[in-house]
Scaffold this motif. Structure first.
Motif, mmCIF file in Angstrom:
data_model
loop_
_atom_site.group_PDB
_atom_site.id
_atom_site.type_symbol
_atom_site.label_atom_id
_atom_site.label_comp_id
_atom_site.label_asym_id
_atom_site.label_seq_id
_atom_site.Cartn_x
_atom_site.Cartn_y
_atom_site.Cartn_z
ATOM 1 N N ARG B 196 0.853 -1.189 0.000
ATOM 2 C CA ARG B 196 0.000 0.000 0.000
ATOM 3 C C ARG B 196 0.886 1.235 0.000
ATOM 4 O O ARG B 196 1.827 1.341 0.790
ATOM 5 C CB ARG B 196 -0.921 0.002 1.224
ATOM 6 C CG ARG B 196 -1.936 1.153 1.247
ATOM 7 C CD ARG B 196 -3.005 0.876 2.308
ATOM 8 N NE ARG B 196 -3.993 1.934 2.404
ATOM 9 C CZ ARG B 196 -3.876 3.014 3.202
ATOM 10 N NH1 ARG B 196 -2.795 3.168 3.946
ATOM 11 N NH2 ARG B 196 -4.842 3.918 3.236
ATOM 12 N N GLY B 200 -2.539 5.588 -0.482
ATOM 13 C CA GLY B 200 -3.625 4.632 -0.300
ATOM 14 C C GLY B 200 -3.807 3.661 -1.452
ATOM 15 O O GLY B 200 -4.635 2.749 -1.365
ATOM 16 N N SER B 201 -3.045 3.835 -2.523
ATOM 17 C CA SER B 201 -3.144 2.876 -3.628
ATOM 18 C C SER B 201 -2.595 1.528 -3.174
ATOM 19 O O SER B 201 -1.681 1.463 -2.342
ATOM 20 C CB SER B 201 -2.361 3.379 -4.841
ATOM 21 O OG SER B 201 -1.008 3.563 -4.487
ATOM 22 N N ILE B 202 -3.168 0.455 -3.711
ATOM 23 C CA ILE B 202 -2.788 -0.896 -3.284
ATOM 24 C C ILE B 202 -2.430 -1.743 -4.500
ATOM 25 O O ILE B 202 -3.117 -1.698 -5.525
ATOM 26 C CB ILE B 202 -3.945 -1.566 -2.508
ATOM 27 C CG1 ILE B 202 -4.182 -0.839 -1.171
ATOM 28 C CG2 ILE B 202 -3.662 -3.051 -2.255
ATOM 29 C CD1 ILE B 202 -5.356 -1.387 -0.380
ATOM 30 N N ASP B 240 -6.892 -6.180 2.091
ATOM 31 C CA ASP B 240 -7.291 -4.776 1.914
ATOM 32 C C ASP B 240 -7.850 -4.191 3.208
ATOM 33 O O ASP B 240 -7.599 -3.029 3.546
ATOM 34 C CB ASP B 240 -8.343 -4.654 0.804
ATOM 35 C CG ASP B 240 -7.745 -4.846 -0.585
ATOM 36 O OD1 ASP B 240 -6.507 -4.992 -0.681
ATOM 37 O OD2 ASP B 240 -8.516 -4.862 -1.564
ATOM 38 N N ARG B 241 -8.622 -5.010 3.932
ATOM 39 C CA ARG B 241 -9.182 -4.529 5.202
ATOM 40 C C ARG B 241 -8.091 -4.261 6.221
ATOM 41 O O ARG B 241 -8.127 -3.271 6.952
ATOM 42 C CB ARG B 241 -10.178 -5.548 5.770
ATOM 43 C CG ARG B 241 -11.499 -5.525 5.025
ATOM 44 C CD ARG B 241 -12.463 -6.521 5.638
ATOM 45 N NE ARG B 241 -13.697 -6.552 4.853
ATOM 46 C CZ ARG B 241 -14.578 -7.543 4.879
ATOM 47 N NH1 ARG B 241 -14.373 -8.597 5.661
ATOM 48 N NH2 ARG B 241 -15.658 -7.492 4.136
ATOM 49 N N LEU B 243 -4.966 -3.521 5.571
ATOM 50 C CA LEU B 243 -4.203 -2.350 5.114
ATOM 51 C C LEU B 243 -4.941 -1.057 5.452
ATOM 52 O O LEU B 243 -4.335 -0.094 5.946
ATOM 53 C CB LEU B 243 -3.963 -2.437 3.600
ATOM 54 C CG LEU B 243 -2.993 -3.537 3.135
ATOM 55 C CD1 LEU B 243 -3.063 -3.698 1.609
ATOM 56 C CD2 LEU B 243 -1.561 -3.233 3.572
ATOM 57 N N ALA B 244 -6.253 -1.059 5.184
ATOM 58 C CA ALA B 244 -7.022 0.167 5.409
ATOM 59 C C ALA B 244 -7.157 0.454 6.903
ATOM 60 O O ALA B 244 -6.988 1.598 7.350
ATOM 61 C CB ALA B 244 -8.399 0.043 4.755
ATOM 62 N N THR B 245 -7.440 -0.589 7.686
ATOM 63 C CA THR B 245 -7.665 -0.401 9.123
ATOM 64 C C THR B 245 -6.421 0.156 9.812
ATOM 65 O O THR B 245 -6.518 0.984 10.719
ATOM 66 C CB THR B 245 -8.068 -1.744 9.769
ATOM 67 O OG1 THR B 245 -9.215 -2.242 9.088
ATOM 68 C CG2 THR B 245 -8.368 -1.581 11.250
ATOM 69 N N ASP B 247 -4.111 1.896 8.317
ATOM 70 C CA ASP B 247 -3.563 2.987 7.487
ATOM 71 C C ASP B 247 -2.108 2.657 7.131
ATOM 72 O O ASP B 247 -1.182 3.457 7.315
ATOM 73 C CB ASP B 247 -3.664 4.335 8.206
ATOM 74 C CG ASP B 247 -3.443 5.492 7.237
ATOM 75 O OD1 ASP B 247 -3.488 5.269 6.009
ATOM 76 O OD2 ASP B 247 -3.198 6.614 7.715
ATOM 77 N N TYR B 248 -1.978 1.475 6.617
ATOM 78 C CA TYR B 248 -0.685 0.822 6.439
ATOM 79 C C TYR B 248 0.051 1.379 5.220
ATOM 80 O O TYR B 248 -0.550 1.586 4.174
ATOM 81 C CB TYR B 248 -0.982 -0.659 6.231
ATOM 82 C CG TYR B 248 0.187 -1.602 6.338
ATOM 83 C CD1 TYR B 248 0.415 -2.305 7.512
ATOM 84 C CD2 TYR B 248 1.033 -1.824 5.255
ATOM 85 C CE1 TYR B 248 1.467 -3.210 7.612
ATOM 86 C CE2 TYR B 248 2.084 -2.710 5.352
ATOM 87 C CZ TYR B 248 2.302 -3.408 6.533
ATOM 88 O OH TYR B 248 3.337 -4.292 6.623
#
Lengths: 379, 379
Positions: B196, B200-202, B240-241, B243-245, B247-248
């Motif tokens: 990531r 925020g791009s993954i 993805d969850r 990473l988002a949670t 803010d990785y």
């Protein structure tokens, strides 16, 4: 830095520039350490190994450099042959000093290549202004007057457009032994890179099409598009003969002119070569790794290309990293050198599965690192 | 060695092992220098950058290490969270200390993954021998008793085949906070690695099939064969969850069990991961380069696989180089560590265009570096 990198060096490299740095990085992955012999400690090699500073006529310093090395090699064909021969008393030197001797004198080199059956442009030795006049009479103009030694990246040469321009060229270069070469209209420049192992096995990389500007390589495409099998075979014949004749171990590059169906051999480089940088990402085994494998007596790796590649040199000014890294399958290499006009600071290799995709990506790289090239061709 | 590598460091890496070394080599190609914080100066990183030695509770030494760095990262999830938080006062730390906190405690990690909707094996906290008895009553045997912290490569865990074996496991591990996990018959182990960016791009690498022996990864195949699109989608949803949670920013790996049509999430590693080593040659951009790009806020590179790859770890003893290098499209990586039983000394990645060719080449690599694995499966 701890002295681990000093203790474990097994390969001595004469020169510490980007070619040496990339050889050392390939070696490092195999846990083979390299050290560099350089006149300046600020060389790119300093980031990946020990730089021993000294001059090429300091015999004691050279001997100390080679002591304990499994093998000594070089990144530059203008290493003094005497230094290479001296080093060979302490450690094996590959490629052989004889390869250096041939490659560092344009006249010796062309004679050597002709003797092996390769076609070249017309050329003549020029040791005085009379020689120059006679040579121009014989081969006409335009012609290129070049120093026999120490020319690279377009340095040490002058174009003579008409016989009347001979005097100016002579005034510029006449202090050195010279060679006059016929100037020919070239369809394109091709190069072939091959590697020969200690056991005599040979691997050939695909032919590369190279585009120069102001004497400096700017763009290489690999494999070169639209090359007839007969041309590939001819190029391989030439390089195989050179490799065998010199009992060569390591990577060798030969630059050629494609004359529409036949090849004129231009010059050889007894080392890893800028037109082979694409092999880091674009071939099964890079030229750097294969050179290290060869000089250490290890089996060679496959020279097969994986898809299509294009390499663009970064010259003079650094690009915006973001612009380069946003291009799909683009691979950035920066050598850690300070920007200066005409200086090779890095390169970008871009890959693609199909030619039209490669063209688009290459143009994107050129826009990011060398927009003046697009302007020059109106793209 | 000249101190160039010290002057130009921009990325500080906690740890100086092979993961740090490979990150630094990827960074070096982009002219980004790395330095390492290690308890021992003999770490693999020492060959490619400065090793700063110190303990993880030496606040002054940690602060000096981070001073002037663009970013600090780590190669190991057991870096003390307090050290990471301290460093974050001096330079950005990616991935965030919160990711460390989650990943270094198996109980916190499993709770976290469950809260995000991932299935896991049954598990229970074990803080005393009574807890253990109750947990075994509830989930049955076989079960795995593990320390909540500091387990890796199969260390810090014991199998409890029957309830009668609980006492022995407790005697061995009872000094530490523990977790009991249901032992399940697993079809195979899969992992997913994603990166990531700061924006925020993954990017997701293909799923990898991994084979472990004695708790240590031995062979990875990428892309994992025979994975249903729904399984890929599920794995991506999970990562993805996470990473988002959190803010990785950077590379994250999640290990999973393939249960024949569904996935049990096993654990996460907030770092580059052994099951992603194949990306150096097998993907458009390696996990190491993408981690460096991400933490420096640069655009991510493509995570697409190029053909099929297989990675075999070199554990305990070094192979004959000649045997490895003679295998077509095999890529040897040695980390410069002294051989010792169970120690990861290097790896070999082999590529192929087709699955049967990959199988043959993988078996050739296994014969060269880990013949005991062939014996174990009768191949």
């Amino acid at each position: 830095m701890d002295n681990r990198a000093m203790r474990d060096a097994r390969v001595g490299i004469l020169g510490g520039g980007q070619l040496a740095q990339m050889m050392a990085m390939a070696a490092r992955a195999m846990d083979v350490g390299c050290r560099f012999y350089e006149t300046s400690s600020a060389a790119p090699g300093a980031t990946v190994g020990e730089v021993v500073t000294g001059s090429f006529d300091d015999r004691e310093s050279l001997r100390r450099f080679a002591a304990g090395m499994d093998v000594v090699t070089y990144e530059w064909e203008n290493v003094p042959v005497d230094a290479a021969r001296l080093l060979a008393e302490t450690a094996p030197v590959h490629p052989s000093p004889r390869a250096l001797e041939v490659a560092q004198d344009r006249l010796v080199e062309k004679d050597f290549l002709r003797d092996l059956g390769a076609a070249t442009v017309a050329y003549a030795a020029v040791d005085g202004e009379d020689d120059l006049a006679r040579a121009i009479d014989a081969m006409g103009t335009p012609a290129l007057l070049k120093t026999r030694r120490l020319g690279y990246d377009g340095k040490g040469q002058m174009l003579i457009p008409t016989p009347a321009d001979a005097g100016a060229a002579w005034a510029q270069l006449g202090d050195s032994p010279l060679i006059l070469e016929q100037y020919v209209a070239v369809d394109r420049e091709l190069s072939i890179i091959a590697v020969r192992g200690a056991d005599g096995s040979i691997g050939h990389y695909p032919l590369v099409e190279s585009r120069h500007e102001a004497g400096i390589l700017r763009v290489s495409t690999a494999p070169a598009p639209n090359v007839a099998p007969a041309i590939v075979a001819l190029a391989r014949t030439h390089i195989d003969r050179v490799l065998a004749t010199l009992d060569y171990v390591g990577v060798l590059a030969i630059e050629m002119f494609d004359m529409g169906g036949t090849l004129l051999v231009n010059e050889m480089a007894p080392r890893v070569h800028n037109s082979g940088h694409w092999t880091i990402e674009g071939a099964a085994t890079s030229q750097f790794e294969n050179h290290i494998r060869a000089i250490l007596g290890l089996p060679l790796g496959s020279t097969d290309a994986a898809g299509l590649s294009c390499m663009v040199n970064i010259i003079g000014t650094l690009p915006r990293l973001e612009a380069v890294l946003a291009i799909p399958d683009a691979h950035l290499h920066l050598y850690g050198k300070s920007p200066r006009p005409g200086r090779k600071l890095g390169h970008v290799t871009v890959r693609a599965a199909a030619a039209d995709e490669l063209d688009r990506r290459r143009d994107a790289v050129i826009r990011a690192v060398a927009p003046e090239l697009l302007a020059a061709t109106g793209r």
